[in-house]
Write a protein that holds these residues in place. Structure first.
Motif, short mmCIF file in Angstrom:
data_model
loop_
_atom_site.label_atom_id
_atom_site.label_comp_id
_atom_site.label_asym_id
_atom_site.label_seq_id
_atom_site.Cartn_x
_atom_site.Cartn_y
_atom_site.Cartn_z
N GLN B 121 4.61 60.23 -10.62
CA GLN B 121 5.25 59.98 -9.32
C GLN B 121 6.04 58.67 -9.36
O GLN B 121 7.18 58.59 -8.92
N ARG B 122 5.39 57.65 -9.94
CA ARG B 122 6.05 56.34 -10.02
C ARG B 122 7.39 56.45 -10.77
O ARG B 122 8.41 55.96 -10.32
N TYR B 125 10.41 58.20 -9.10
CA TYR B 125 11.30 57.45 -8.20
C TYR B 125 12.55 57.01 -8.94
O TYR B 125 13.61 56.85 -8.35
N TYR B 310 12.58 48.36 -7.70
CA TYR B 310 12.50 48.70 -6.28
C TYR B 310 13.59 47.99 -5.50
O TYR B 310 14.17 48.55 -4.57
N HIS B 518 8.79 55.65 3.92
CA HIS B 518 8.32 55.49 2.54
C HIS B 518 6.84 55.15 2.47
O HIS B 518 6.19 55.46 1.48
N ASN B 524 6.26 56.08 -1.46
CA ASN B 524 6.88 55.17 -2.41
C ASN B 524 6.71 53.75 -1.87
O ASN B 524 7.61 53.16 -1.30
#
Lengths: 283, 558
Positions: B121-122, B125, B310, B518, B524
Motif C-alpha cells: 500500500q505504501r 502511493y 509525501y 486521506h 494515506n
C-alpha cells in the motif's frame, strides 16, 4: 450619530441608507438562526415552510421532531456523551488554565511571550491539523477511541479561551491586595481562595463557559479521536447532515440555540459584574 | 525601596553595602526574592505547559514526523533495499537475480508478519499497481523454490526434518535453552512461557551467510507470529534456495566440524547437479509486473528511512530517475486545492470585511445602550453551534429550500429555474461568510471604540468632506482592527473543514477536506500529514504576523 438639522438631502439619504444597509447585514447575521426555529415545528418532513405553516394553521405545526430527539436512542446517547465529555474537559482546562494565567500575569515570568504563544496555539492551529496529529499520536499511546482521549483533546482546545479571559481579568487585578492579605497573616492558599479568586471569578467562569462551548460544539477532533462510543451531539448532527438529513436536526438546532442564548446572557452578566468589581463603569 | 530601608534605619555594613533584616546584602536578598517569585510563576504555569505539550504539541510533532517518515520500506524489505543499492537504476535494465531473491525473501517474511499488504500500500502511493503485485505474489511465495526442496530431500530425507535445520543453524547455547524450555513445558504446560527466541550460530553464519540469515528470520517469524516452534516446522522452500545459493557460491566446508557436517558436505557435492532455479523467472511467471523497470526505480527511490515523497506528492510532484518532475497534468489536484483554499479564503475575508466594517462602525458610534443591544445580534451567532449555523444554511440554500421558495413566490425566478446555491462554491462562501462574520466585527468594534469621534468632527470643521474625513482620518485609525480581523478570519477559514464538507459539494471543498479524506478513507497518512504540515506552516506564518500586529495577549473574546 444623530442627524444634524442642517444636513443636506444627500446626507439624509446616506444617513438612512447606511442604517438600512446595516439593518440588512444584521438580518443576514441573525435570520438563518431564527428561521430554523419555526421550521423545527414543521408537521411534515420538509425543510421549508409548508402552505399550512404560512397560513398559521395549528395542524401544520407539531412537536414530532422534538419527540424524535427525546425518544431516539441515537440522539439520547449523543446527548449523554456530550454532557459527560464537555464538563470534564472544561474542569481540566479551567483548573490548569487559571493557575497558569496567574503565573503568566506575573511580570517575573520568564519566556512569557513564547509560553503564551504555545498555550494559545490550539485556538489558532486549524482543527483538522490538531485532529490529524491527535489521531496519529493518541493511537500510538492507546488513547484513540477512548473517553479520556476525547476529554484530553477537548481540554487542550479549551485552554486558550481560559488563558485569554483569565489573563484579561488579571490585568485589572490590584496586586497590593494579595500583599495586604499576606501582611495580615494569610497564607498563599488562603489568599488565593479568599482574596484573589472572588475577584477573578467572573473571568474564570466566562473562560469556563468558552471552554465548555468549545468542547460541546466541537466535531472535527472528536470525529477522529473518538470512536462510535464517544459520538457527541455535533457528531450526530454532522452525520445527519451528511447522510440521512432528517428534520430532527432542526429540533436539536433549536435546543442548541436556546443553550447559546443562555450562555450569552450569563457571559454578558459576568462581564458587567467583573467590570463593576474592578471599578470600571460598565459600558 | 532604598528610601524605606534607610528610613527604617536599616543596617549598613562597613563597606557601605546595604543589608537586609537577615544580615545579607540587600542586593542579594532582592535577587533571591525575585528568583523565588520567578520560580513560583513558572511552577504555576508548568502543569499546564506540560499538559499542552503532551495533549497538543506532541501530536503536532508526530504529524510533522509522519510527513517524512518512511520506516516501513527499509524495515519490511531490508534485504531488497540493501541489494538495490548495488543496482544502477539509470541502466534501464532489470535488477539482477540477487535483487529478486532478496525481494522474494523479504516478501515471504512480510507475508508471515502480515505486513506485505501494508508495504505494498505504501509503495502503491508512489507507483500504482505495487499493492496488487505484492498481494498476488505473497500468495504464491510458498511454492517458489519447491524443486530445490525436493532435490535436497531426495538427496537425504534428513533435509526434510525440522530438527536437522535447528541443529545445523541454531547457536549451541540457544539449543540448550530451548531443550530446557521444552522440558519445562512438558511438566508445566503453557506456564513455561514462550520459547526462547531463535539465535543462529555465528560459525555457521560465517560459512553460509544467506542460509543462516534467512533461516533465523524464518524461525523467529514463526515463533513470534504463529507461536510455532522451529523444531516442529520445516523451513520454507525459499530457505532451500538460500542454502543452494550458499553452497553453489563455493562455501568452504572442509574445516567445518559442527552438527551435520557430513550432510552438508554431501549436499555441497550434489548441488551442481540440481535443477537450476531462477527466482526472477518464477516471479515474472507469477506476474509480469515484476519486469517493470520503473517500478523497481520507484522502490529504490523510496527505500530510505525518511522521504520527501509525501511533500512532493502534496505539491503534485514526483521523483523520477532524472530528478523531480511534475505529475501528469490530469493528476494534479493539490496545488489547485491549495490555490482554491487560498482564493476562497481571501474572498471570504473580503466579504466579512465589507459586511463587518459598516456594522462595527455603527456599533462603535451608537449610544452604549443601543450598541449593546445590537451587539447581541453579533454575539448570538458567535455562541451558536457551528453545526446549527451550517444546518441552517443547508436548509435555506437547498433547491427546495426557503430562499428558492421565496424567490419563486416573489416571481424573481420561475419554478423550474431554481438557483443552485448549495454543494458548490457559492454555498461555501455564503455559509462561511456568515459563520466568520462575528470574528471580523468584534476586533473591528474594539478598535473603533477607541477612536474619538471628535477627530472626524475636527476634520470636517477644517473643511474636509465626509468622504475625505473618513478616508484620511477615520480609516487609517481603524487599520489595526482591519488587520486583526482579517488575519483572524483568514486563519480560521483556510483550515475550515465542517462547513465546506457539508455545503461545498466537490467544487467548494478545501484542502482540509482532502486531509480528512486521506486520514479516514484512503488511509494515506503520510500524505495527509504532509498536506497538514504545509497548511500548518502557512497558518504559523500568519499567527506570527498576527502576534506582531495585535499581540496575542490582546486577543479579546466577546
Amino acid at each position: 450619530m444623530s442627524l444634524p438639522a442642517y444636513a443636506t438631502p444627500l446626507q439624509r439619504i446616506w444617513h438612512y441608507g447606511f442604517r438600512v444597509i446595516c439593518g440588512l447585514i444584521f438580518f443576514f447575521l441573525i435570520a438563518p438562526i431564527i428561521v430554523i426555529i419555526p421550521l423545527s415545528f414543521n408537521a411534515e418532513d420538509f425543510f421549508t415552510f409548508t402552505p399550512g405553516m404560512l397560513a398559521l394553521d395549528p395542524d401544520a405545526y407539531s412537536l414530532k421532531h422534538y419527540r424524535d430527539f427525546f425518544g431516539n436512542p441515537d440522539w439520547q446517547q449523543a446527548l449523554r456523551n456530550s454532557i459527560t465529555i464537555a464538563p470534564v474537559a472544561t474542569l481540566l482546562s479551567v483548573g490548569f488554565g487559571t493557575l497558569a494565567a496567574i503565573g503568566l500575569s506575573d511580570s517575573n515570568m520568564p519566556f512569557r511571550r513564547t509560553i503564551m504563544a504555545v498555550l494559545i496555539s490550539p485556538m489558532i492551529v486549524p482543527l483538522i491539523i490538531s485532529a490529524a496529529g491527535m489521531y496519529f499520536f493518541y493511537s500510538r499511546i492507546g488513547l484513540q477511541g477512548t473517553y479520556w482521549g476525547v476529554v484530553l483533546a477537548h481540554a487542550a482546545l479549551g485552554i486558550p479561551f481560559v488563558i485569554i479571559t483569565v489573563t484579561a481579568t488579571l490585568v485589572g487585578f490590584d496586586r497590593s491586595l494579595t500583599r495586604a492579605a499576606a501582611s495580615l497573616g494569610a497564607g498563599p492558599i488562603t489568599t488565593f481562595f479568599r482574596v484573589q479568586m472572588p475577584l477573578i471569578l467572573p473571568g474564570v467562569i466566562s473562560g469556563a463557559l468558552f471552554a465548555f462551548i468549545t468542547s460541546f460544539d466541537e466535531v472535527v477532533v472528536v470525529l477522529f479521536v473518538g470512536s462510535a462510543g464517544q459520538k457527541t451531539l455535533p457528531w450526530q448532527m454532522f452525520i445527519g447532515l451528511r447522510e440521512q438529513i432528517s428534520p430532527t436536526i432542526l429540533a436539536v438546532a433549536t435546543v442548541l440555540v436556546c443553550v447559546a442564548i443562555a450562555l450569552l446572557v450569563v457571559v454578558e452578566l459576568l462581564r458587567r459584574r467583573s467590570e463593576r468589581l474592578r471599578g470600571m463603569s460598565p459600558s | 525601596m532604598s528610601d524605606t530601608t534607610t528610613g527604617q534605619g536599616g543596617p549598613v555594613s562597613a563597606g557601605g553595602v546595604m543589608l537586609a533584616a537577615d544580615g545579607r546584602p540587600l542586593k542579594q536578598s532582592l535577587a533571591r526574592a525575585q528568583r523565588r517569585q520567578r520560580l513560583r510563576a513558572f511552577l504555576l504555569v508548568a502543569p499546564l505547559l506540560a499538559f499542552v505539550l503532551i495533549a497538543f504539541v506532541a501530536p503536532i510533532a508526530d504529524m510533522l514526523f509522519r510527513s517524512v517518515e518512511n520506516e516501513i520500506v527499509p524495515e519490511t524489505l531490508p534485504r531488497t533495499v540493501a541489494e538495490l543499492r548495488r543496482w544502477d537504476e539509470r541502466s534501464g535494465s532489470l535488477p539482477p537475480q540477487e535483487v529478486f531473491v532478496a525481494m522474494a525473501r523479504d516478501l515471504q517474511l512480510a507475508e508471515t508478519r502480515k505486513l506485505h499488504t501494508r508495504v505494498g500500500q505504501r509503495l502503491n502511493y508512489e507507483y500504482t499497481g505495487v499493492s496488487s503485485l505484492f498481494r498476488k505474489t505473497g500468495r504464491r511465495l510458498s511454492r517458489m523454490g519447491r524443486e530445490l526442496k525436493q532435490a535436497f530431500v531426495g538427496l537425504d530425507p534428513a533435509w526434510g526434518e525440522p530438527a536437522t535445520w535447528v541443529e545445523l543453524i541454531g547457536a549451541p547455547d540457544w539449543r540448550e535453552a530451548q531443550a530446557a524450555w521444552a522440558a519445562r513445558r512438558a511438566r508445566a504446560g503453557a506456564d513455561a512461557g514462550p520459547e526462547p527466541l531463535f539465535r543462529a550460530d555465528p560459525a555457521i553464519a560465517a560459512l553460509l551467510p544467506q542460509t543462516a540469515d534467512f533461516y533465523a528470520a524464518f524461525a523467529r517469524a514463526i515463533q513470534t507470529e504463529d507461536g510455532d516452534s522451529p523444531t516442529e516446522e520445516a523451513p520454507w522452500p525459499l530457505v532451500y534456495d538460500a542454502l543452494y545459493r550458499d553452497l553453489s557460491g563455493g562455501a568452504d566446508l572442509s574445516r567445518h566440524t559442527g552438527p551435520h557436517a557430513d550432510l552438508l558436505r554431501a549436499a555441497a557435492a550434489a548441488v551442481p547437479g540440481f535443477p537450476p532455479v531462477s527466482i526472477r523467472d518464477e516471479m515474472l511467471k507469477v506476474d509480469d509486473g515484476w519486469g517493470d523497470v520503473a517500478m523497481w526505480q520507484t522502490i529504490k527511490a523510496y527505500s530510505g528511512r525518511f522521504t520527501n515523497g509525501y511533500f512532493l506528492a502534496a505539491l503534485d510532484m514526483k521523483k523520477t530517475p532524472d530528478g523531480i518532475a511534475m505529475v501528469e497534468e490530469n493528476r494534479r489536484i493539490y496545488l489547485m486545492l491549495f490555490w482554491r483554499t487560498l482564493l476562497l479564503s481571501v474572498g471570504i475575508t473580503l466579504a466579512t470585511l465589507v459586511l463587518g466594517y459598516p456594522v462595527a462602525w455603527l456599533l462603535a458610534n451608537l449610544p452604549a445602550r443601543h450598541a449593546n443591544l445590537l451587539l447581541i445580534l453579533v454575539l448570538l451567532p458567535f455562541w451558536t453551534s457551528l453545526l446549527v449555523r451550517t444546518s441552517a444554511w443547508k436548509v435555506l440554500l437547498q433547491q427546495q429550500g426557503v430562499i428558492n421558495d421565496l424567490l419563486v413566490w416573489i416571481g424573481l425566478i420561475s419554478d423550474d429555474a431554481r438557483l443552485v446555491m448549495i454543494n458548490n462554491q457559492t454555498g461555501t462562501i455564503i455559509a462561511m461568510t456568515h459563520i466568520l462574520l462575528p470574528f471580523m466585527v468584534l476586533p473591528l468594534y474594539s478598535v473603533m471604540k477607541t477612536i474619538p469621534p471628535s477627530y472626524l468632527r475636527a476634520a470636517k470643521s477644517l473643511g474636509a468632506t465626509n468622504w475625505t474625513a473618513f478616508w484620511r482620518v477615520y480609516f487609517p485609525l481603524s487599520v489595526p482592527g482591519i488587520g486583526a480581523g482579517a488575519i483572524l478570519v483568514f486563519i480560521l477559514s483556510i483550515g475550515y473543514y465542517i462547513t465546506p464538507e457539508l455545503v461545498g459539494g466537490t467544487s467548494g471543498i478545501f484542502i482540509s477536506n482532502r486531509i480528512a479524506y486521506h486520514i479516514s478513507i484512503s488511509l494515506n497518512w503520510g500524505l495527509a500529514a504532509a498536506l497538514g504540515s504545509i497548511l500548518l506552516f502557512a497558518v504559523l506564518i500568519l499567527y506570527w504576523t498576527y502576534d506582531r500586529i495585535v499581540g496575542i495577549d490582546n486577543v479579546k473574546l466577546g
